[in-house]
Design an enzyme around this catalytic site. Structure first.
Site, mmCIF file in Angstrom:
data_model
loop_
_atom_site.group_PDB
_atom_site.id
_atom_site.type_symbol
_atom_site.label_atom_id
_atom_site.label_comp_id
_atom_site.label_asym_id
_atom_site.label_seq_id
_atom_site.Cartn_x
_atom_site.Cartn_y
_atom_site.Cartn_z
ATOM 1 C CD GLU A 1 -95.319 -93.644 -18.583
ATOM 2 O OE1 GLU A 1 -94.438 -92.787 -18.313
ATOM 3 O OE2 GLU A 1 -95.051 -94.817 -18.902
ATOM 4 C CD GLN B 1 -91.484 -90.551 -17.818
ATOM 5 O OE1 GLN B 1 -90.398 -90.072 -18.097
ATOM 6 N NE2 GLN B 1 -92.362 -90.917 -18.740
ATOM 7 C CG HIS C 1 -89.200 -87.939 -25.811
ATOM 8 N ND1 HIS C 1 -89.719 -88.135 -24.548
ATOM 9 C CD2 HIS C 1 -89.062 -89.179 -26.344
ATOM 10 C CE1 HIS C 1 -89.874 -89.430 -24.332
ATOM 11 N NE2 HIS C 1 -89.489 -90.087 -25.393
ATOM 12 N N GLY D 1 -89.227 -98.767 -23.984
ATOM 13 C CA GLY D 1 -90.531 -98.208 -24.315
ATOM 14 C C GLY D 1 -91.504 -99.235 -24.857
ATOM 15 C CG HIS D 2 -91.292 -101.249 -28.196
ATOM 16 N ND1 HIS D 2 -91.946 -101.591 -29.371
ATOM 17 C CD2 HIS D 2 -90.730 -100.031 -28.433
ATOM 18 C CE1 HIS D 2 -91.778 -100.628 -30.264
ATOM 19 N NE2 HIS D 2 -91.043 -99.674 -29.724
ATOM 20 C CG ASN E 1 -94.468 -96.103 -23.311
ATOM 21 O OD1 ASN E 1 -95.551 -96.636 -23.442
ATOM 22 N ND2 ASN E 1 -93.338 -96.701 -23.641
ATOM 23 C CB SER E 2 -93.466 -89.493 -22.284
ATOM 24 O OG SER E 2 -92.262 -90.112 -21.867
ATOM 25 C CG ASP F 1 -93.161 -104.676 -29.788
ATOM 26 O OD1 ASP F 1 -93.875 -103.860 -30.387
ATOM 27 O OD2 ASP F 1 -92.489 -104.388 -28.783
ATOM 28 C CB ALA G 1 -85.880 -90.848 -13.282
ATOM 29 C CD GLN H 1 -89.785 -88.918 -29.991
ATOM 30 O OE1 GLN H 1 -89.181 -87.853 -30.049
ATOM 31 N NE2 GLN H 1 -89.231 -90.038 -29.535
#
Length: 539
Positions: A421, A398, A413, A74-75, A417-418, A178, A396, A438
């Protein structure tokens, strides 16, 4: 704003991570740092890019920018996207180098190679992953077993001397590091170059965490019995969060709570901050962030746009799911994915399986490899859902899934990023946050940006997965079915998601807000290099 005192870089006690995602100190372990004599290497094809010594800009070589990602997909992925975008924005004038460990380099090799094939100067520079007792090739959170996740955080602390040796040897023109690598600010100052902090988490959550940390003593005093905590100092509507949904470092002492001052001091002392977001998603929070949390702020996202050849982004994954999606009607499938590090109990996974079955809707569900042994699968489940459901074990693609016309909603969740996106793809979301920020991201999605809805409000939620109530299959099935069946509320969320998708595309297009910030970033770094005292590197 006065800049806090920045402590000298040092090696801390190794860190360990609990199920909730917060870091806790454990042991010493400094003796296991192994600096190899062949620590720094590039692949032969990528070394060719290093031969660029000059550009059309007065004969000077390209601006050399090093990127140091944390050990998590995710980073790693968005920072790689950023490096490629910077190199593509100014061909022959920017040379981007991803500084990664070997296994993490493998995850981004396809993206880097593709950028090079397009004529952009992007390289890999590999350094050894610290020996922390993980199996060979396990170098990030998504690859480590849950009980070994603390070892990845130990590797973070043990990377300090490696990073220093590497940066002193290679002396780039700028470093984008980061968040956890706060010590890079001191190293960059030592060699006289700008350090920028990269944030893979959005502005809304960052501001909320900053403001909650300021009242941490009150939160600890009141404890988890308080009905909710109002986040102070947030522009716009009031945001309230139950203590059980707050990151644990706000509730008790942990390494992150002790390191918070170092992280913030390094950020404020550095050249600036880069955030993977776009202004139209998080107004007016972006304006507030520029005012209080960074000397310079660059909002450059979504860095994953435009989506082009995203199938192998982040490593090889299941591409058969894309063919399967093509057999389904438009906007009929709910995509369920909880990130590469989510931790569900076997009981909860079983309830989720039964709930997706009970929804009677087509679904594509991604489960971690660690959870794919089949012991949780209800008897006969896979046979019963075979015609309308697909289970993907592992990784997957995504971005490609979210962009597929058959996908109509995203059960997520709420990892940043999700969230980003989903907004970029124009998909409404059902939220099921699990850890850390989250639950805060969920407030942005459901209460502020308004393109999503909570999956469940019927029980206790908690950042400690073991302390959260199990969401029953019946509730999951009803929520998914109701969401996919539509209605006025759903139509408004879909309309809002489509609106955000258009704004995301506009942001990264020429003269869009993120496009301008990206070019301003390159201009600022170029100007900073020009103002430096010339060294042998510039001759």
């Amino acid at each position: 704003m006065p800049r806090p005192h920045l402590h000298a870089a040092r090696v801390h006690a190794p860190a360990m991570i609990t199920n909730s995602g917060d870091i806790h100190g454990s042991g010493n372990g400094r003796e296991i740092v192994k600096l190899s004599a062949v620590a720094y290497s590039t692949s032969p094809s990528m070394e060719a890019a290093a031969g660029m010594n000059a550009s059309s800009d007065g004969g000077r070589r390209p601006l050399r920018v090093f990127f140091l990602p944390f050990f998590a997909r995710g980073h790693l992925l968005p920072l790689t996207d950023l490096a490629c975008r910077m190199a593509a924005a100014r061909p022959a004038k920017v040379e981007a180098t991803m500084v990664v460990t070997p296994a993490n380099g493998t995850l981004i090799a396809t993206t880097v190679t593709r950028a090079m094939d397009e004529g952009h100067s992007v390289r890999l520079l590999r350094y050894p992953f610290p020996d922390v007792g993980l199996e060979s090739g396990v170098e990030c959170l998504g690859a480590a077993a849950q009980h070994d996740a603390w070892r990845v955080y130990r590797a973070v602390d043990l990377s300090q001397p490696i990073h220093k040796k590497l940066l002193l040897e290679h002396r780039p023109d700028a470093v984008v590091a980061d968040v956890p690598f706060w010590w890079v600010t001191d190293i960059a100052a030592e060699i006289g170059v700008p350090r920028l902090t990269f944030h893979p988490v959005g502005i809304f959550a960052q501001l909320a965490l900053n403001n909650l940390y300021a009242i941490r003593s009150d939160i600890i005093r009141d404890g988890v019995a308080a009905p909710s905590v109002v986040v102070p100092g947030m522009p716009g509507k009031e945001i309230a969060i139950p203590p059980s949904e707050l990151p644990e470092f706000l509730l008790q002492d942990a390494v992150l709570s002790m390191e918070w001052d170092n992280i913030k001091a390094a950020q404020l002392a550095g050249f600036g901050v880069i955030v993977n977001t776009f202004a139209d998603l998080e107004k007016p929070y972006c304006d507030e962030y520029r005012r209080v949390d960074a000397r310079r702020a660059y909002f450059v996202g979504p860095v994953s746009l435009p989506i082009d050849s995203a199938v192998h982004r982040g490593g090889d994954g299941n591409v058969d799911c894309l063919e399967w999606l093509s057999t389904k009607p438009s906007r009929s499938v709910v995509y369920a994915c909880f990130g590469s590090w989510a931790c569900f109990s076997a009981r909860q996974i079983r309830e989720l399986a039964l709930g997706l079955e009970a929804s009677n809707k087509p679904f594509l569900w991604v489960v971690r490899s660690e959870d794919s042994d089949g012991l949780w699968v209800p008897e006969g489940w896979e046979q019963r859902v075979a015609d309308r459901g697909m289970l993907v074990r592992g990784w997957a693609p995504q971005l490609a899934v979210l962009a597929h016309p058959s996908v109509g909603a995203f059960l997520t969740h709420c990892g940043w990023n999700s969230v980003l996106e989903a907004a970029s793809a124009g998909l409404p979301v059902l939220t099921w946050p699990l850890v850390f920020e989250q639950f805060i991201n969920e407030r942005l999605v459901t209460e502020v940006a308004a393109f999503g809805s909570r999956l469940w409000d019927g029980g206790k939620r908690n950042v400690r997965v073991d302390d959260a109530d199990t969401v029953p299959a019946e509730a999951i099935g009803q929520a998914v079915a109701g969401f996919m069946d539509g209605g006025e509320r759903w139509d408004k969320m879909r309309s809002r998601a489509k609106e955000l998708a258009g704004k995301a595309r506009a942001a990264v297009s020429e003269n869009g807000s993120s496009w301008r910030d990206l070019h301003r970033l390159i201009d600022d770094l170029t100007e900073a290099r020009a103002s430096r005292v010339p060294s042998y590197e510039d001759s």
